[in-house]
Scaffold this motif. Structure first.
Motif, short mmCIF file in Angstrom:
data_model
loop_
_atom_site.label_atom_id
_atom_site.label_comp_id
_atom_site.label_asym_id
_atom_site.label_seq_id
_atom_site.Cartn_x
_atom_site.Cartn_y
_atom_site.Cartn_z
N LEU A 38 -8.44 6.42 1.98
CA LEU A 38 -8.77 5.01 2.02
C LEU A 38 -7.61 4.19 1.45
CD1 LEU A 38 -12.46 5.17 0.75
CD2 LEU A 38 -11.73 4.38 3.02
N HIS A 39 -7.33 3.06 2.10
CA HIS A 39 -6.23 2.20 1.66
C HIS A 39 -6.74 0.76 1.56
CE1 HIS A 39 -3.38 5.45 2.21
NE2 HIS A 39 -3.87 5.64 3.43
N ASP A 93 -6.42 -3.49 1.03
CA ASP A 93 -5.54 -4.51 1.58
C ASP A 93 -4.31 -4.67 0.70
OD1 ASP A 93 -7.21 -4.99 3.66
OD2 ASP A 93 -8.14 -6.79 2.81
N SER A 128 -10.20 -5.08 -3.52
CA SER A 128 -9.85 -5.38 -2.14
C SER A 128 -11.09 -5.83 -1.37
CB SER A 128 -9.24 -4.14 -1.47
OG SER A 128 -8.93 -4.40 -0.12
N GLU A 133 -11.39 -5.64 1.89
CA GLU A 133 -11.60 -4.69 2.97
C GLU A 133 -10.82 -3.41 2.68
OE1 GLU A 133 -10.38 -6.77 6.48
OE2 GLU A 133 -12.39 -7.60 6.82
N SER A 165 -9.04 0.13 4.72
CA SER A 165 -8.69 0.79 5.97
C SER A 165 -8.78 2.29 5.77
CB SER A 165 -7.27 0.41 6.41
OG SER A 165 -6.32 0.77 5.44
N ALA A 204 -7.55 6.01 6.93
CA ALA A 204 -6.58 6.84 7.64
C ALA A 204 -7.21 8.18 7.94
CB ALA A 204 -5.32 7.03 6.79
N PRO A 262 -15.03 0.60 6.47
CA PRO A 262 -13.57 0.56 6.53
C PRO A 262 -13.09 0.34 7.96
CG PRO A 262 -14.32 2.83 6.34
CD PRO A 262 -15.54 1.95 6.20
N ARG A 263 -11.89 -0.19 8.08
CA ARG A 263 -11.31 -0.44 9.41
C ARG A 263 -10.67 0.83 9.96
NH1 ARG A 263 -9.09 -4.60 6.40
NH2 ARG A 263 -7.05 -3.60 6.55
#
Length: 248
Positions: free
Chosen positions: A184-185, A187, A212, A214, A216, A218, A247-248
């Protein structure tokens, strides 16, 4: 060193010693059968003791439970408050960290005590004044320090004052396995991003506390690992719904 030199990280009351509360609470230490100190190096928790055997000499020994050496200054009143407010309510949920997918499939409300306890534990474990009893000086010098640590004292004082997790923080989790590696990363504009990894038989549970809005994810194309936002639990109030739950 006098008591005035040391103060509680939660309320600033004087404490007699720089060490006090286990940053990783006793309940978690008991649940962990093998302490994973790989990130610090295998010699990180060597203790150097002066012994007397006809002459003084220096010997090296290993700590039986290295994670129990991680402590922070904490007064008796705050120590008891942490136990009653965060640790006792979370005890029954600890097994969810070490196996199964319940953490991701059950309603957020069901694991709220565990989520609150995890956020508190991450903050305590990364406090700038955390003390590693028995760690060698070399290991202390090599231990990584994050600029995000500067925010922790204020966050912990807010937690003590209100009795609630600071509204700016959220807790995310992802299970990375051999067949589904994932991370997880936050913003780029996040000013706080810290966590803890739990090594399990089925993979690594990666827990992230961040401010954050949001996250993202991976991961390998074509796979979607177990992932979720564990805190906050409500989605209909302004402070909690600002952002996304996926997550995106």
């Amino acid at each position: 060193m006098s008591a005035k030199k040391h103060t509680c990280v939660l309320c600033a009351a004087p404490v007699k010693k720089a060490t006090g509360e286990h940053a990783l609470p006793e309940q978690l230490l008991k649940a962990l059968t093998i302490a994973n100190d790989g990130a610090l190096g295998e010699s990180a928790y060597d203790m150097y003791a002066m012994t007397y055997r006809g002459a003084k000499e220096q010997e090296t020994k290993r700590l039986d439970k290295p994670l129990s050496a991680i402590r922070v200054p904490c007064c008796l009143s705050c120590n008891q408050w942490l136990n009653e407010t965060f640790e006792k309510p979370a005890v029954e949920h600890l097994p969810k960290l070490f196996g199964g997918r319940t953490l991701f499939t059950c309603p957020r409300e069901d694991v709220a005590p565990l989520s609150r306890w995890l956020i508190k534990t991450v903050l305590m474990s990364h406090h700038p004044r955390v003390h590693y009893s028995g760690m060698t000086w070399k290991a202390k010098a090599d231990f990584p320090h994050s600029e995000h640590m500067q925010h922790i004292p204020a966050l912990l004082k807010d937690l003590r004052r209100s009795g609630e997790v600071p509204h700016s923080l959220s807790l995310w989790a992802v299970l990375a396995t051999r067949s589904e590696p994932a991370a997880l990363h936050p913003d780029p504009d996040a000013t706080f991003n810290m966590g803890v990894n739990v090594v399990r038989p089925d993979g690594v549970l990666k827990l992230t506390v961040t401010n954050s809005k949001e996250m993202s994810l991976a991961h390998i194309d074509g796979t979607w690992p177990a992932v979720g936002k564990l805190w906050p639990i409500c989605t209909d109030c302004a402070s909690c719904s600002d952002g996304t739950d996926e997550p995106r």
